[in-house]
Design an enzyme around this catalytic site. Structure first.
Site, PDB file in Angstrom:
ATOM      1  CG  HIS A  54      -0.435   0.129   2.284  1.00 34.17           C
ATOM      2  ND1 HIS A  54       0.428  -0.906   2.805  1.00 34.17           N
ATOM      3  CD2 HIS A  54      -0.494   1.345   3.456  1.00 34.17           C
ATOM      4  CE1 HIS A  54       1.000  -0.501   4.091  1.00 34.17           C
ATOM      5  NE2 HIS A  54       0.391   0.318   4.698  1.00 34.17           N
ATOM      6  CG  HIS A  56       0.255   4.337   4.651  1.00 32.29           C
ATOM      7  ND1 HIS A  56      -0.519   3.631   5.744  1.00 32.29           N
ATOM      8  CD2 HIS A  56      -0.337   5.420   4.383  1.00 32.29           C
ATOM      9  CE1 HIS A  56      -1.620   4.145   5.760  1.00 32.29           C
ATOM     10  NE2 HIS A  56      -1.773   5.126   4.853  1.00 32.29           N
ATOM     11  CG  ASP A  58       5.090   3.074   7.514  1.00 34.63           C
ATOM     12  OD1 ASP A  58       3.986   3.158   6.725  1.00 34.63           O
ATOM     13  OD2 ASP A  58       4.517   2.159   8.389  1.00 34.63           O
ATOM     14  CG  HIS A  59       4.416  -0.083   4.308  1.00 37.81           C
ATOM     15  ND1 HIS A  59       4.110  -1.571   4.745  1.00 37.81           N
ATOM     16  CD2 HIS A  59       3.868   0.328   5.285  1.00 37.81           C
ATOM     17  CE1 HIS A  59       3.601  -1.632   5.959  1.00 37.81           C
ATOM     18  NE2 HIS A  59       3.189  -0.328   6.349  1.00 37.81           N
ATOM     19  CG  HIS A 102      -3.905   0.134   6.640  1.00 34.42           C
ATOM     20  ND1 HIS A 102      -3.994   0.840   7.753  1.00 34.42           N
ATOM     21  CD2 HIS A 102      -2.881   0.427   6.013  1.00 34.42           C
ATOM     22  CE1 HIS A 102      -2.816   1.594   8.029  1.00 34.42           C
ATOM     23  NE2 HIS A 102      -2.133   1.173   6.867  1.00 34.42           N
ATOM     24  CG  ASP A 125       0.487  -1.722   7.666  1.00 34.62           C
ATOM     25  OD1 ASP A 125       1.398  -2.420   7.575  1.00 34.62           O
ATOM     26  OD2 ASP A 125       0.526  -0.240   7.463  1.00 34.62           O
ATOM     27  CG  HIS A 163       3.560  -2.109  11.142  1.00 26.42           C
ATOM     28  ND1 HIS A 163       4.632  -1.046  11.470  1.00 26.42           N
ATOM     29  CD2 HIS A 163       2.971  -1.722  10.015  1.00 26.42           C
ATOM     30  CE1 HIS A 163       4.323  -0.008  10.662  1.00 26.42           C
ATOM     31  NE2 HIS A 163       3.421  -0.450   9.808  1.00 26.42           N
TER      32      HIS A 163
END
Ligand SMILES: [Zn+2]
Length: 248
Positions: A54, A56, A58-59, A102, A125, A163
């Site tokens: 996805h 975001h 942090d990915h 999400h 996520d 995560h």
């Protein structure tokens, strides 16, 4: 050969290298470039593709630079993936599963079992060990439908989440079911692993169906535990998710 190399990145994210051949690998959710390239080099691999679950940061933070440096292909949930689409790498088949919730573009990647590897799911996520992502861009009922798609995968599928929230997820589950001995034991085991500096991944679909409070929103015992015996599965899921947001 070990088919999955787990690469902890940022505070609590996991990126993964999946080796589908002795010297070829795919990376999932590379939030860092250097860490990924170090592992690629260390194992003498060629990086052929990036899978992004996805949008975001942090990915995705390492995607642009990794693509530039390796010229690999990029496959992400916000590309126009069909509902279910099969990608082929060597002898390995990967199914993309759209899992909005999400984020609207969330997708998970299911690696079919082969001679080299067990069946495995890169869950981003959407599904965590003992938990699930917050429905941010979609409502809880959409997320519930997506989670059902993952619960329908074969029981022995290994689950690799985006995560490490395992400990807090078990702690939360015990606020709903304080007497659940299986979860008490899993929490104890995970704390021990963490003390020993071991990674908390992976889990299986069977274990998640049994112990993930969010996948159990359809279970009469959970409905009773939160005083919603007659509510729909999606309503119970939404309530659990609401309580988890408050919990942390
Ligand atoms: Zn996210």
């Amino acid at each position: 050969m070990e088919p999955v190399i787990v690469i902890p990145v940022l505070d609590d994210n996991f990126a993964y290298l999946f080796r589908y051949e002795e010297n070829k690998a795919i990376v999932v959710d590379p939030a860092d470039t250097t860490l990924i390239l170090n592992e690629v080099k260390k194992h003498n691999l060629e990086l052929t593709a990036i899978l992004g679950t996805h949008h975001h940061w942090d990915h995705t933070a390492g995607i642009k630079e990794l693509k530039h440096k390796t010229n690999c292909s990029v496959i992400t949930g916000n590309q126009n993936l069909a509902g279910r689409q099969t990608l082929t790498f060597g002898n390995c088949r990967i199914k993309t599963i759209k899992t909005p919730g999400h984020t609207a573009d969330s997708a998970c990647f299911y690696i079919e079992p082969s001679e080299n590897n067990d069946g495995m799911l890169f869950a981003g996520d959407t599904l965590f060990i003992a938990g699930c992502g917050r429905p941010i861009e979609c409502d809880a009922s959409t997320m519930w439908v997506s989670l059902q798609k993952l619960a329908a995968l074969p029981d022995d599928t290994l689950v690799y989440p985006g995560h490490d929230y395992t400990e807090e997820n078990y702690e939360f589950a015990l606020t709903i079911e304080p007497e659940n001995k299986t979860i008490q034991k899993l929490l104890e085991d995970i704390r021990k692993k963490q003390r020993q500096g071991k990674l908390t991944v992976s889990s299986t679909i069977a274990q998640e169906k049994l112990t993930n409070i969010f996948l159990r929103a359809n279970n009469p015992a959970i409905k009773a535990a939160i005083n919603m015996p007659n509510a729909s599965d999606a309503e119970v899921f939404a309530e659990l998710r609401k309580r988890k947001n408050i919990f942390g």
